[in-house]
Design an enzyme around this catalytic site. Structure first.
Site, PDB file in Angstrom:
ATOM      1  N   HIS A 134      -5.482  -4.399  14.103  1.00 17.84           N
ATOM      2  CA  HIS A 134      -5.318  -3.640  12.856  1.00 17.84           C
ATOM      3  C   HIS A 134      -6.544  -2.801  12.548  1.00 17.84           C
ATOM      4  CE1 HIS A 134      -3.999  -2.565   8.903  1.00 17.84           C
ATOM      5  NE2 HIS A 134      -4.807  -3.380   8.263  1.00 17.84           N
ATOM      6  N   HIS A 160     -13.438  -5.659   6.892  1.00 18.62           N
ATOM      7  CA  HIS A 160     -12.665  -5.852   8.121  1.00 18.62           C
ATOM      8  C   HIS A 160     -13.562  -5.746   9.360  1.00 18.62           C
ATOM      9  CE1 HIS A 160      -8.971  -5.197   5.677  1.00 18.62           C
ATOM     10  NE2 HIS A 160      -8.374  -5.864   6.645  1.00 18.62           N
ATOM     11  N   HIS A 205       0.316 -12.383   4.827  1.00 15.97           N
ATOM     12  CA  HIS A 205       0.294 -11.958   6.218  1.00 15.97           C
ATOM     13  C   HIS A 205      -1.069 -12.204   6.847  1.00 15.97           C
ATOM     14  CE1 HIS A 205      -1.229  -8.400   4.048  1.00 15.97           C
ATOM     15  NE2 HIS A 205      -1.952  -8.189   5.143  1.00 15.97           N
ATOM     16  N   PHE A 253       0.842  -1.190   0.000  1.00 16.81           N
ATOM     17  CA  PHE A 253       0.000   0.000   0.000  1.00 16.81           C
ATOM     18  C   PHE A 253       0.886   1.252   0.000  1.00 16.81           C
ATOM     19  CE2 PHE A 253      -3.564  -2.652   1.032  1.00 16.81           C
ATOM     20  CZ  PHE A 253      -4.686  -1.896   0.721  1.00 16.81           C
ATOM     21  N   HIS A 261       2.625  -6.125   6.968  1.00 21.14           N
ATOM     22  CA  HIS A 261       1.634  -6.388   5.915  1.00 21.14           C
ATOM     23  C   HIS A 261       2.274  -6.653   4.557  1.00 21.14           C
ATOM     24  CE1 HIS A 261      -1.766  -5.151   8.508  1.00 21.14           C
ATOM     25  NE2 HIS A 261      -0.873  -4.329   9.020  1.00 21.14           N
ATOM     26  N   GLU A 293      -4.055 -12.326   3.863  1.00 16.82           N
ATOM     27  CA  GLU A 293      -4.068 -11.506   2.659  1.00 16.82           C
ATOM     28  C   GLU A 293      -2.748 -11.674   1.901  1.00 16.82           C
ATOM     29  OE1 GLU A 293      -6.943  -7.930   4.363  1.00 16.82           O
ATOM     30  OE2 GLU A 293      -4.795  -7.864   4.802  1.00 16.82           O
ATOM     31  N   ASP A 336      -3.638 -10.425   9.459  1.00 20.51           N
ATOM     32  CA  ASP A 336      -4.012  -9.235  10.224  1.00 20.51           C
ATOM     33  C   ASP A 336      -4.420  -9.633  11.634  1.00 20.51           C
ATOM     34  OD1 ASP A 336      -3.636  -7.592   8.047  1.00 20.51           O
ATOM     35  OD2 ASP A 336      -5.775  -7.260   7.665  1.00 20.51           O
TER      36      ASP A 336
END
Length: 211
Positions: free
Chosen positions: A61, A162, A55, A21, A51, A174, A57
């Site tokens: 998070h 989420h 990974h 990201f 991340h 993810e 979460d």
């Protein structure tokens, strides 16, 4: 002698070029010691967002006062899993993409949305529709996964999927790589590291053929 069960490595290589990201911390490695007449070992140090790559979460998070990854029970990340193909589903994986694989659904579901997992940042990746997360939870699923960077769209500010994970106490994986994995059932092994206070952890995710 029994034959060895086949393994699928569903983790991308973690490297400085791994897509992340915008604004996230990329993977970097430096050497703190190297083999030489006065040093018997090579030693490296790394910096990265948890991340990067495949990974898990942590609830922390997406919710304050929620467990960090070191405090999350491990049993959900290990056991029978179903890979469901929804290649071409965009921009969201919906219940209609999942319904055909509903029968005798195991507690772990990974969805393949990509023909080939992205190796560069793609802001238009496929995510989960929130009602699809709820639908899976209502059928006893405890962990969901996807072969894109997030279960929510890149531009989401409310992270509805989420928040469905939070409401139903689901775990998530993810950035998986499911390019060569046929649809069907496997054993999932994707244990997060015991990182104190962290919002996520890298995993070396694999699928193993069922006996």
């Amino acid at each position: 002698m029994p034959r060895s069960l086949r393994l699928w490595d569903i983790s991308p290589t973690v490297s400085p070029d791994a897509p992340i990201f915008p604004g996230d911390e990329p993977y970097q490695l430096r050497w703190t010691a190297q083999l030489s007449p006065g040093c018997p070992v090579n030693l490296s140090a790394i910096t990265m967002s948890p991340h990067v790559g495949a990974h898990a979460d942590a609830p922390l998070h997406y919710a304050n006062d929620a467990p960090a990854i070191a405090d999350v029970p491990l049993d959900t990340y290990l056991g029978r899993c179903r890979v469901i193909h929804a290649v071409g589903a965009a921009p969201l994986i919906t219940v209609d993409h999942l319904r055909h694989a509903e029968h005798d659904l195991p507690p772990r579901v990974l969805v393949r949305a990509c023909e080939r997992a992205d190796t560069q940042w793609n802001p238009h990746f496929t995510a989960y529709a929130p009602d699809a997360v709820q639908w899976l939870a209502e059928r006893g699923v405890r962990l969901i996964g996807i072969d894109t960077p997030s279960v929510d769209p890149a531009d989401s500010k409310v992270l509805d999927s989420h928040q469905q994970l939070r409401r139903h106490d689901l775990r998530v994986l993810e950035n998986l790589v499911l390019d060569d994995v046929p649809a069907g059932d496997y054993e999932l092994i994707a244990l997060p590291l015991k990182l104190q206070g962290a919002c996520a952890s890298p995993v070396r995710a694999i699928l193993r053929e069922l006996p």
